[in-house]
Scaffold this motif. Sequence first.
Motif, PDB file in Angstrom:
ATOM      1  N   GLN A   1       0.827  -1.209   0.000  1.00  0.00           N
ATOM      2  CA  GLN A   1       0.000   0.000   0.000  1.00  0.00           C
ATOM      3  C   GLN A   1       0.861   1.259   0.000  1.00  0.00           C
ATOM      4  N   ASN A   2       1.970   1.222   0.717  1.00  0.00           N
ATOM      5  CA  ASN A   2       2.817   2.411   0.832  1.00  0.00           C
ATOM      6  C   ASN A   2       3.555   2.743  -0.461  1.00  0.00           C
ATOM      7  N   ILE A   3       3.862   1.732  -1.267  1.00  0.00           N
ATOM      8  CA  ILE A   3       4.652   2.006  -2.476  1.00  0.00           C
ATOM      9  C   ILE A   3       3.787   2.204  -3.709  1.00  0.00           C
ATOM     10  N   THR A   4       2.487   1.989  -3.589  1.00  0.00           N
ATOM     11  CA  THR A   4       1.595   2.093  -4.751  1.00  0.00           C
ATOM     12  C   THR A   4       1.714   3.441  -5.448  1.00  0.00           C
ATOM     13  N   ASN A   5       1.755   4.513  -4.688  1.00  0.00           N
ATOM     14  CA  ASN A   5       1.784   5.850  -5.278  1.00  0.00           C
ATOM     15  C   ASN A   5       3.163   6.494  -5.235  1.00  0.00           C
ATOM     16  N   ASP A   6       4.192   5.688  -4.983  1.00  0.00           N
ATOM     17  CA  ASP A   6       5.556   6.209  -4.937  1.00  0.00           C
ATOM     18  C   ASP A   6       6.105   6.294  -6.363  1.00  0.00           C
ATOM     19  N   LYS A   7       6.188   7.492  -6.898  1.00  0.00           N
ATOM     20  CA  LYS A   7       6.608   7.677  -8.290  1.00  0.00           C
ATOM     21  C   LYS A   7       8.100   7.450  -8.493  1.00  0.00           C
ATOM     22  N   GLN A   8       8.853   7.397  -7.408  1.00  0.00           N
ATOM     23  CA  GLN A   8      10.282   7.110  -7.535  1.00  0.00           C
ATOM     24  C   GLN A   8      10.513   5.649  -7.912  1.00  0.00           C
ATOM     25  N   ILE A   9       9.630   4.780  -7.451  1.00  0.00           N
ATOM     26  CA  ILE A   9       9.810   3.338  -7.654  1.00  0.00           C
ATOM     27  C   ILE A   9       9.224   2.936  -9.001  1.00  0.00           C
TER      28      ILE A   9
END
Length: 261
Positions: A42-50
């Motif tokens: 859930q935490n990385i879903t919207n992480d545009k760096q990843i």
Amino acid sequence: MSYVLTELLGDQKNIFQITLNRPAMRNSFNTEMAEQLLTIFQNITNDKQIQVVILNSSDPKSFCSGADLKERQGMSDEKWGNQHYLFERMVYALEDLPQATIALVNGFALAGGFELALNCDLIIASENAKFGLPEVTRGIMPGCGGARLLPQRVASHIAKEWLFTGRIVDAQEAYQSGLLNKLVKDDELQSVGLDLAIKIASNASLGIMGAKQVVNKSISMKTDEARQFEIETYKKVVHSEDRLEGVIAFNEKRKPVFKGR
């Protein structure tokens, strides 16, 4: 206690590696481990760096052996149902990640562990890998994507055989059946997986995410609906700065610098 390790890899730190780390239990996931994985997804879903997510194991003998049956011993139907709802949310959060996902499988990938791999976009396995959905031998059936996703990777009659018998399949048979993207030597699994992740991450993230959406959603659509969805997604991607950068870089004979917009 943390049963999951994470780190950023690559020169641009745009590859997120998730390592299952419960080796004493062959990386079987209990309630606590499933909650940790769900939170991470859930935490990385919207992480545009990843741009790429790697899922692997700290145990060379086992990628993941599925749900912890010791924890499930004596569970009431209500508790079982509540726990399985958590497991559903966990694997759906993995499947729904917009980034490209790669499972690096060594050792046993059984039951829910196999389903974790199936919920990733790509699967790379070492020669010691073994796959199986033995749920029917335990009085149940796969409930986290196994019966739905396996036929998308191998022929339906092969998928049915594996599902109906619950037998364990070795890495060579899995590769020959089309389950795997790559089959590598045990000591090459991490390096080959990382090389592929780096290659993917060097491309335009919007293009990768758009292509993933179309592949995943068009499977269940009628032809006309799938065509329309593909074009709509294409138009979103093509009207981006990254598309302009790709054309300019090609003409200037240099590597493009994509920014995800």
